[in-house]
Scaffold this active site. Structure first.
Site, PDB file in Angstrom:
ATOM      1  N   HIS A  65       0.257  -2.972   2.735  1.00 33.86           N
ATOM      2  CA  HIS A  65      -0.642  -1.663   2.688  1.00 33.86           C
ATOM      3  C   HIS A  65      -1.046  -1.136   3.948  1.00 33.86           C
ATOM      4  O   HIS A  65      -1.152  -1.831   4.878  1.00 33.86           O
ATOM      5  CB  HIS A  65      -2.054  -1.924   1.912  1.00 33.86           C
ATOM      6  N   ASP A  92      -0.774  -2.017  -6.888  1.00 33.76           N
ATOM      7  CA  ASP A  92       0.307  -1.627  -7.792  1.00 33.76           C
ATOM      8  C   ASP A  92       1.290  -3.119  -8.175  1.00 33.76           C
ATOM      9  O   ASP A  92       2.050  -3.040  -9.083  1.00 33.76           O
ATOM     10  CB  ASP A  92       1.487  -0.822  -6.890  1.00 33.76           C
TER      11      ASP A  92
HETATM   12  C1  SDX Z   1      -0.281   2.815  -2.633  1.00 32.44           C
HETATM   13  O1  SDX Z   1      -2.739   4.776   1.260  1.00 32.44           O
HETATM   14  C2  SDX Z   1      -3.084   4.150   0.173  1.00 32.44           C
HETATM   15  O2  SDX Z   1      -4.204   3.967  -0.206  1.00 32.44           O
HETATM   16  C3  SDX Z   1      -2.190   3.889  -0.971  1.00 32.44           C
HETATM   17  C4  SDX Z   1      -2.738   3.314  -2.236  1.00 32.44           C
HETATM   18  C5  SDX Z   1      -3.635   4.299  -3.092  1.00 32.44           C
HETATM   19  O3  SDX Z   1      -4.546   3.877  -3.850  1.00 32.44           O
HETATM   20  O4  SDX Z   1      -3.435   5.635  -2.905  1.00 32.44           O
HETATM   21  O5  SDX Z   1      -3.211   2.255  -2.065  1.00 32.44           O
HETATM   22  C6  SDX Z   1      -1.364   3.102  -3.267  1.00 32.44           C
HETATM   23  O6  SDX Z   1       0.485   3.521  -2.400  1.00 32.44           O
HETATM   24  C7  SDX Z   1      -0.237   1.159  -2.625  1.00 32.44           C
HETATM   25  C8  SDX Z   1       1.093   0.885  -1.922  1.00 32.44           C
HETATM   26  C9  SDX Z   1       2.402   0.786  -2.854  1.00 32.44           C
HETATM   27  N1  SDX Z   1       3.673   0.568  -2.101  1.00 32.44           N
HETATM   28  C10 SDX Z   1       4.354  -0.333  -2.180  1.00 32.44           C
HETATM   29  O7  SDX Z   1       3.903  -1.420  -2.619  1.00 32.44           O
HETATM   30  C11 SDX Z   1       5.548  -0.442  -1.413  1.00 32.44           C
HETATM   31  C12 SDX Z   1       5.822  -1.516  -0.715  1.00 32.44           C
HETATM   32  N2  SDX Z   1       5.128  -1.408   0.540  1.00 32.44           N
HETATM   33  C13 SDX Z   1       5.475  -0.910   1.971  1.00 32.44           C
HETATM   34  O8  SDX Z   1       6.594   0.127   1.646  1.00 32.44           O
HETATM   35  C14 SDX Z   1       4.527  -0.666   2.742  1.00 32.44           C
HETATM   36  O9  SDX Z   1       3.650  -1.867   2.816  1.00 32.44           O
HETATM   37  C15 SDX Z   1       3.580   0.462   2.576  1.00 32.44           C
HETATM   38  C16 SDX Z   1       4.326   1.756   2.325  1.00 32.44           C
HETATM   39  C17 SDX Z   1       2.699   0.343   1.580  1.00 32.44           C
HETATM   40  C18 SDX Z   1       2.860   0.564   3.779  1.00 32.44           C
HETATM   41  O10 SDX Z   1       3.553   0.831   4.915  1.00 32.44           O
HETATM   42  P1  SDX Z   1       3.326   0.941   6.571  1.00 32.44           P
HETATM   43  O11 SDX Z   1       1.560   0.852   6.666  1.00 32.44           O
HETATM   44  O12 SDX Z   1       3.650   2.238   6.914  1.00 32.44           O
HETATM   45  O13 SDX Z   1       3.813  -0.329   7.016  1.00 32.44           O
HETATM   46  P2  SDX Z   1       5.197  -0.529   7.654  1.00 32.44           P
HETATM   47  O14 SDX Z   1       6.223   0.070   6.661  1.00 32.44           O
HETATM   48  O15 SDX Z   1       5.214   0.090   9.026  1.00 32.44           O
HETATM   49  O16 SDX Z   1       5.191  -2.045   7.705  1.00 32.44           O
HETATM   50  C19 SDX Z   1       4.969  -2.731   8.848  1.00 32.44           C
HETATM   51  C20 SDX Z   1       5.916  -4.076   8.963  1.00 32.44           C
HETATM   52  C21 SDX Z   1       7.315  -3.390   8.901  1.00 32.44           C
HETATM   53  O17 SDX Z   1       7.948  -4.558   9.710  1.00 32.44           O
HETATM   54  P3  SDX Z   1       8.168  -4.237  11.403  1.00 32.44           P
HETATM   55  O18 SDX Z   1       9.001  -3.209  11.406  1.00 32.44           O
HETATM   56  O19 SDX Z   1       6.800  -4.251  12.130  1.00 32.44           O
HETATM   57  O20 SDX Z   1       9.024  -5.494  11.854  1.00 32.44           O
HETATM   58  O21 SDX Z   1       5.672  -4.712   7.815  1.00 32.44           O
HETATM   59  C22 SDX Z   1       6.718  -4.864   6.904  1.00 32.44           C
HETATM   60  C23 SDX Z   1       7.775  -3.653   7.448  1.00 32.44           C
HETATM   61  O22 SDX Z   1       9.235  -3.991   7.470  1.00 32.44           O
HETATM   62  N3  SDX Z   1       6.691  -4.429   5.588  1.00 32.44           N
HETATM   63  C24 SDX Z   1       7.206  -5.056   4.551  1.00 32.44           C
HETATM   64  C25 SDX Z   1       6.516  -4.710   3.326  1.00 32.44           C
HETATM   65  N4  SDX Z   1       5.517  -3.794   3.674  1.00 32.44           N
HETATM   66  C26 SDX Z   1       5.754  -3.755   5.052  1.00 32.44           C
HETATM   67  N5  SDX Z   1       8.130  -6.121   4.489  1.00 32.44           N
HETATM   68  C27 SDX Z   1       8.665  -6.665   3.301  1.00 32.44           C
HETATM   69  N6  SDX Z   1       7.851  -6.207   2.122  1.00 32.44           N
HETATM   70  C28 SDX Z   1       6.946  -5.050   2.100  1.00 32.44           C
HETATM   71  N7  SDX Z   1       6.559  -4.793   1.082  1.00 32.44           N
END
Ligand code: SDX
Length: 393
Positions: free
Chosen positions: A271, A328
């Protein structure tokens, strides 16, 4: 840093506005609606009361709640001509695409409610949308199955009414279990607002141009559709099914989510704000256990989800990156237990988020905020002269 603009791609640390609606503390895993902790609200409130709280800033008296409820019910008839738009879609259309279109179409059928100038205009547009949106949500499902379209039953409360519009067969008496209605009530409450998330920011962005409420909310529906945002609840179930069909080797998929040479992510994990547990995920997990126990359901994907959560939470990569289950991760498992099909999971999220989107839009308009127009750091070509086509190589 150019001294002019600080680059913040993805608006990861940008205070885009001032708001009084929802407070999040990502480190402590806290979420408050108008100051009330989500755990108390989910346990004690109703979704209609939460709509009122988000829109009007205070919990309603009994009289205020009854008037609000009636003002919504008065708006629960949708123009019959909107069925022509609905039936123009193929049954294969994703419900979120249909919902976004129908929501925008409300502008054409309710022109009187578009140009809001006063608080009462806003109230009337809000209750109109709160009345019609659940009907449109249910219709997207009925379209897919080629079933007759149900109408609102104003003798029922919001979650019960929505459920009957989804599943009532005109030839049969409709009955449902209070466990199901209670679970829907809690799930809608848990999704009601979440400060400046992608879809709420979209609603504010579009509304800042003084675009009407319905078109602004339609844009929010489209933003929520994305698998990185609200579409994640559908993606979680698809991921769990894939892991199950692949033999259930959880560490294999956790390792795959860690590898940089792969776009696979554990859906429902991570998140932007929560660097601790998402407080909603904790409540949803309890709702899941209650629903499965009371309905006597055994769902293998719930067991896989719990094991996957345990493997990931003990994996150094996930611990170091502070990746926890988000709202989710478990919601889709419950929706499925309630008989709601996978493609409708994000529609359920949209139904819950609607009062939050409207409240954000209302706050932005009543605050007289300017049109949103971010800047950029230009990294393209320097100035150069035009070359005629005969001279190009
Ligand atoms: C919602 O914003 C809100 O409040 C949203 C929400 C709401 O109520 O409106 O809470 C609802 O959208 C919840 C999120 C649902 N999405 C997912 O579950 C999809 C999987 N999650 C990721 O795609 C990610 O965690 C996000 C999109 C939720 C957050 O993305 P960020 O903050 O941009 O984080 P990032 O992509 O920069 O990741 C940081 C690091 C990365 O590694 P590095 O590049 O630093 O090496 O963490 C890793 C990412 O690769 N990472 C994950 C991961 N999520 C982040 N690695 C594996 N699995 C994951 N799920």
């Amino acid at each position: 840093e150019t001294g002019l603009i600080t680059l913040d791609i993805g608006l990861k640390n940008t205070g885009a506005t001032k708001s009084k609606i929802t407070y999040l503390d990502g480190n402590l895993g806290q979420l408050y609606y108008r100051g009330y902790p989500i755990e108390q609200i989910a346990e004690k409130s109703t979704f209609t009361e939460v709509m009122y709280l988000l829109l009007k800033s205070e919990l309603p008296t009994e009289e205020q709640l009854n008037k609000f409820e009636n003002d919504i019910k008065k708006n629960s008839l949708v123009s019959e001509e909107m069925k022509y738009i609905l039936k123009g879609f193929p049954r294969s259309a994703h419900p979120m695409g249909v919902l976004s279109t129908l929501t925008s179409a409300l502008t054409a059928f309710n022109p009187h409610a578009v140009n809001v100038k006063s608080e009462i205009d806003l109230y009337n547009a809000s209750t109109l949308l709160l009345g019609k949106f659940p009907v449109l949500c249910a219709w997207t499902y009925r379209l897919k199955l080629g079933l007759p379209l149900n109408y609102s039953d104003n003798s029922l409360d919001y979650p019960h009414n929505f459920y009957q519009m989804m599943f009532k067969i005109p030839t049969d008496k409709f009955e449902t279990d209070e466990v199901i209605v209670d679970a829907i009530n809690k799930l809608l409450i848990l999704h009601a607002d979440h400060e400046q998330n992608c879809s709420a920011s979209t609603v504010r962005m579009v509304g800042s141009a003084h675009t009407g409420l319905f078109a602004s909310i339609s844009a929010g529906v489209s933003a929520l559709w994305g698998p990185l945002h609200g579409g994640a609840n559908q993606a979680v179930i698809e991921m769990l099914e894939m892991i199950k069909d692949d033999g259930g080797d959880l560490q294999k998929w956790v390792d795959k989510a860690k590898s940089k040479d792969d776009s696979f992510r554990l859906m429902g994990f991570g998140h932007r704000i929560y660097r601790n547990f998402d407080p909603r995920a904790k409540v949803i997990k309890k709702v899941a256990d209650n629903v499965f126990e009371k309905l006597g359901i055994h769902d293998e994907t719930l067991e896989i989800a719990k094991k996957l959560e345990n493997v990931a939470l003990n994996d150094p990569y996930f611990v170091e990156k502070k990746l926890y289950p988000n709202v989710d991760f478990y919601s889709g498992i419950i929706y499925r237990a309630l008989g709601i099909p996978t493609e409708m999971f994000t529609v359920m999220f949209a139904l819950g988020r609607l009062p939050g989107w409207i409240s954000q839009w209302k706050e932005m308009r009543l605050n007289g905020e300017p049109i949103n127009r971010p800047r950029q750091i230009y990294v393209g070509n320097h100035k150069r002269d035009y070359i005629s086509i005969s001279e190009r190589k």
